[in-house]
Write a protein that holds these residues in place. Structure first.
Motif, mmCIF file in Angstrom:
data_model
loop_
_atom_site.group_PDB
_atom_site.id
_atom_site.type_symbol
_atom_site.label_atom_id
_atom_site.label_comp_id
_atom_site.label_asym_id
_atom_site.label_seq_id
_atom_site.Cartn_x
_atom_site.Cartn_y
_atom_site.Cartn_z
ATOM 1 N N LEU A 71 0.764 -1.293 -0.090
ATOM 2 C CA LEU A 71 -0.299 -0.010 0.024
ATOM 3 C C LEU A 71 1.077 1.362 -0.252
ATOM 4 C CD1 LEU A 71 -2.839 1.716 0.010
ATOM 5 C CD2 LEU A 71 -2.546 0.822 2.812
ATOM 6 N N PHE A 72 1.781 1.363 0.643
ATOM 7 C CA PHE A 72 2.952 2.372 1.126
ATOM 8 C C PHE A 72 4.129 2.491 0.276
ATOM 9 C CE2 PHE A 72 0.367 2.675 4.913
ATOM 10 C CZ PHE A 72 -0.370 4.407 4.679
ATOM 11 N N GLY A 73 3.980 1.045 -0.824
ATOM 12 C CA GLY A 73 5.825 1.062 -1.314
ATOM 13 C C GLY A 73 7.006 1.055 -0.604
ATOM 14 N N TYR A 74 6.516 0.406 0.728
ATOM 15 C CA TYR A 74 7.652 -0.120 1.032
ATOM 16 C C TYR A 74 8.371 -1.171 1.061
ATOM 17 C CZ TYR A 74 10.497 0.381 5.430
ATOM 18 O OH TYR A 74 11.746 0.061 6.333
ATOM 19 N N VAL A 75 9.643 -1.426 1.445
ATOM 20 C CA VAL A 75 9.945 -3.100 2.102
ATOM 21 C C VAL A 75 10.882 -2.869 3.092
ATOM 22 C CG1 VAL A 75 11.960 -2.844 -0.061
ATOM 23 C CG2 VAL A 75 11.002 -4.925 0.655
ATOM 24 N N THR A 76 10.629 -4.156 3.584
ATOM 25 C CA THR A 76 11.396 -4.011 5.013
ATOM 26 C C THR A 76 12.081 -4.995 4.183
ATOM 27 O OG1 THR A 76 10.310 -6.199 5.643
ATOM 28 C CG2 THR A 76 9.407 -4.017 6.059
ATOM 29 N N GLY A 77 13.698 -4.769 5.917
ATOM 30 C CA GLY A 77 15.128 -5.626 5.804
ATOM 31 C C GLY A 77 14.038 -7.365 5.541
ATOM 32 N N VAL A 78 13.237 -7.664 6.166
ATOM 33 C CA VAL A 78 13.141 -8.985 6.428
ATOM 34 C C VAL A 78 12.828 -9.349 4.768
ATOM 35 C CG1 VAL A 78 11.376 -10.810 6.970
ATOM 36 C CG2 VAL A 78 11.922 -9.433 9.167
ATOM 37 N N ARG A 79 11.204 -8.826 4.365
ATOM 38 C CA ARG A 79 11.469 -9.058 2.875
ATOM 39 C C ARG A 79 12.416 -8.991 2.449
ATOM 40 N NH1 ARG A 79 8.427 -12.050 -0.863
ATOM 41 N NH2 ARG A 79 7.287 -10.843 -1.827
ATOM 42 N N LEU A 80 13.016 -8.523 2.174
ATOM 43 C CA LEU A 80 14.160 -7.976 1.587
ATOM 44 C C LEU A 80 15.144 -9.204 1.330
ATOM 45 C CD1 LEU A 80 16.032 -4.279 1.361
ATOM 46 C CD2 LEU A 80 14.497 -5.632 -0.382
ATOM 47 N N VAL A 112 27.374 -3.664 -6.247
ATOM 48 C CA VAL A 112 26.656 -2.640 -5.716
ATOM 49 C C VAL A 112 26.673 -2.511 -4.308
ATOM 50 C CG1 VAL A 112 25.390 -2.344 -8.113
ATOM 51 C CG2 VAL A 112 24.715 -3.933 -5.947
ATOM 52 N N GLU A 113 26.687 -3.685 -3.480
ATOM 53 C CA GLU A 113 26.003 -3.883 -2.749
ATOM 54 C C GLU A 113 27.478 -2.992 -1.645
ATOM 55 O OE1 GLU A 113 25.295 -7.603 1.652
ATOM 56 O OE2 GLU A 113 26.426 -8.047 -0.795
ATOM 57 N N ALA A 114 28.903 -3.423 -2.154
ATOM 58 C CA ALA A 114 30.274 -2.814 -0.963
ATOM 59 C C ALA A 114 30.243 -1.524 -1.545
ATOM 60 C CB ALA A 114 32.029 -3.108 -1.848
ATOM 61 N N ILE A 119 29.029 4.990 0.645
ATOM 62 C CA ILE A 119 28.158 5.902 0.242
ATOM 63 C C ILE A 119 27.150 5.791 1.629
ATOM 64 C CG2 ILE A 119 29.276 5.509 -1.766
ATOM 65 C CD1 ILE A 119 26.004 5.699 -3.236
ATOM 66 N N GLY A 120 27.242 5.204 2.154
ATOM 67 C CA GLY A 120 26.126 5.325 2.788
ATOM 68 C C GLY A 120 24.407 4.746 2.677
ATOM 69 N N ALA A 121 24.235 4.001 0.853
ATOM 70 C CA ALA A 121 23.215 4.226 0.837
ATOM 71 C C ALA A 121 22.639 2.072 1.673
ATOM 72 C CB ALA A 121 23.503 3.362 -0.445
ATOM 73 N N ASN A 122 21.556 1.421 1.233
ATOM 74 C CA ASN A 122 20.784 0.438 1.830
ATOM 75 C C ASN A 122 21.570 -0.265 0.902
ATOM 76 O OD1 ASN A 122 19.445 -1.744 2.342
ATOM 77 N ND2 ASN A 122 16.865 -0.223 2.352
ATOM 78 N N PRO A 123 22.763 -0.793 1.894
ATOM 79 C CA PRO A 123 22.906 -2.147 0.652
ATOM 80 C C PRO A 123 21.967 -4.046 -0.292
ATOM 81 C CG PRO A 123 24.892 -1.808 3.336
ATOM 82 C CD PRO A 123 22.811 -1.133 2.768
ATOM 83 N N LEU A 124 21.345 -4.542 1.772
ATOM 84 C CA LEU A 124 20.417 -4.865 1.264
ATOM 85 C C LEU A 124 19.033 -4.454 -0.177
ATOM 86 C CD1 LEU A 124 19.560 -8.022 1.781
ATOM 87 C CD2 LEU A 124 18.245 -7.128 3.619
ATOM 88 N N ALA A 236 20.502 4.386 -8.814
ATOM 89 C CA ALA A 236 22.577 4.761 -9.501
ATOM 90 C C ALA A 236 23.357 3.760 -10.006
ATOM 91 C CB ALA A 236 22.451 6.277 -9.094
ATOM 92 N N LEU A 237 23.550 2.976 -8.377
ATOM 93 C CA LEU A 237 24.333 1.774 -8.116
ATOM 94 C C LEU A 237 24.228 0.997 -9.669
ATOM 95 C CD1 LEU A 237 24.862 1.984 -4.238
ATOM 96 C CD2 LEU A 237 26.751 2.248 -6.015
#
Length: 329
Positions: A71-80, A112-114, A119-124, A236-237
């Motif tokens: 509904l909100f276009g969000y994804v949790t770490g568990v789902r990832l 891209v994970e490394a 750069i402080g982005a979301n690696p997962l 972008a990564l």
């Protein structure tokens, strides 16, 4: 914060246990000051806090997050983490249909994970997005270089037809992703990993053929991806990583300077084309990405970094001193 960044369901229940413990401490403190520490109602309240915090609250959070994510276009770490499993049906289909594309996505994910950590982005999120960004190629795998064995199917096609097939993998990927139930943030990687870039090889081929026939040049818009351009640093990564992994296959003897030049050239091409204009990536980020990508590629290639020749010290051959000289000491 424990729930927001949870990487497993156990972590959510762990956060609930901490909440229950805090609630019990509060109840116990008030009961102690009121002189009702050993009263039945105090024990009942503590038991209720334990059950509610350690069991009911985590269950509500897990169920609600599952329902509200689309509904909100969000994804949790568990789902990832669930999507990152190589046993996911879409990835299992891809390795059968297009093994080259599957391997390309895994390598891109490592890059891209490394870099995301640097750069402080979301690696997962970046890694999972890289795994799925090319799933549309599974519908026509032989038309893409990493899956081709033998003849090139594009040799028998007009450049415009080839470009249409290449562009189509984005639309096919979105269709496969929606049928497979992928969340919106992952679909964004499929839609945006090429941005509005030009399919250069077939555009230049079409222009050369038009010049030979004395016809007007082809419309560049027909040879560009539909977009949109990347809207986040993670997207972008993956765009940069996708191009780097594809071009790195042609490097015969990888070395850190050579790979650094390759990555820098890819970043320059993408940035010059305006593909990074709509995301919040900085020049400092791009410099860190260049270093990280080159280092990771070198590690994946198995090559050992060698210092520049001018930094090497000449080898000294040690020879025994003459006996007469030793005797005179």
């Amino acid at each position: 914060d424990r729930v927001a960044h949870a990487r497993s369901r156990g972590a959510v229940f762990g956060a609930g246990l901490w909440t229950a413990g805090a609630s019990i401490c509060v109840f116990a403190t008030f009961a102690l000051f009121q002189g009702r520490f050993y009263q039945p109602e105090t024990l009942a309240a503590a038991a209720g806090a334990l059950v509610s915090g350690a069991l009911l609250t985590p269950l509500v959070v897990l169920v609600a997050s599952r329902l509200l994510q689309p509904l909100f276009g969000y994804v949790t770490g568990v789902r990832l983490l669930e999507l990152a499993s190589f046993n996911h049906p879409l990835l299992k289909d891809l390795i059968v249909q297009a093994p080259g594309t599957y391997h390309h996505g895994i390598v891109c994910g490592a890059l891209v994970e490394a870099a995301a950590r640097e750069i402080g982005a979301n690696p997962l999120l970046a890694r999972v997005g890289a795994y799925y960004h090319d799933i549309g190629k599974g519908k026509n795998p032989v038309f893409f270089g990493e899956n081709r064995r033998g003849e090139n199917r594009h040799d028998a096609l007009a450049p415009a037809v080839s470009a249409k097939i290449i562009r189509r993998h984005v639309e096919d990927g979105v269709e496969v992703a929606r049928k497979g139930g992928l969340p919106r943030p992952i679909i964004d990687f499929i839609e945006q990993h090429h941005g509005t870039r030009l399919i250069g090889y077939f555009f230049h081929k079409a222009r050369e053929e038009a010049q030979k026939r004395g016809e007007p040049p082809p419309d560049e818009a027909e040879y560009r991806y539909p977009g949109p351009k990347p809207q986040s640093r993670e997207l972008a990564l993956v765009m940069i990583g996708d191009m780097v992994v594809a071009t790195a296959r042609s490097v015969d003897e990888p070395s850190l300077p050579r790979l650094s030049r390759l990555v820098a050239h890819a970043i320059q091409q993408i940035a010059t084309d305006g593909q990074l204009d709509e995301c919040d990536i900085t020049l400092r980020d791009l410099a860190a990405i260049e270093r990280s990508f080159a280092s990771t590629l070198l590690d994946l290639s198995g090559a050992r970094p060698e210092p520049p020749s001018e930094d090497r010290l000449p080898l000294r051959v040690l020879t025994p001193e003459p006996q007469a000289k030793l005797a005179g000491k």
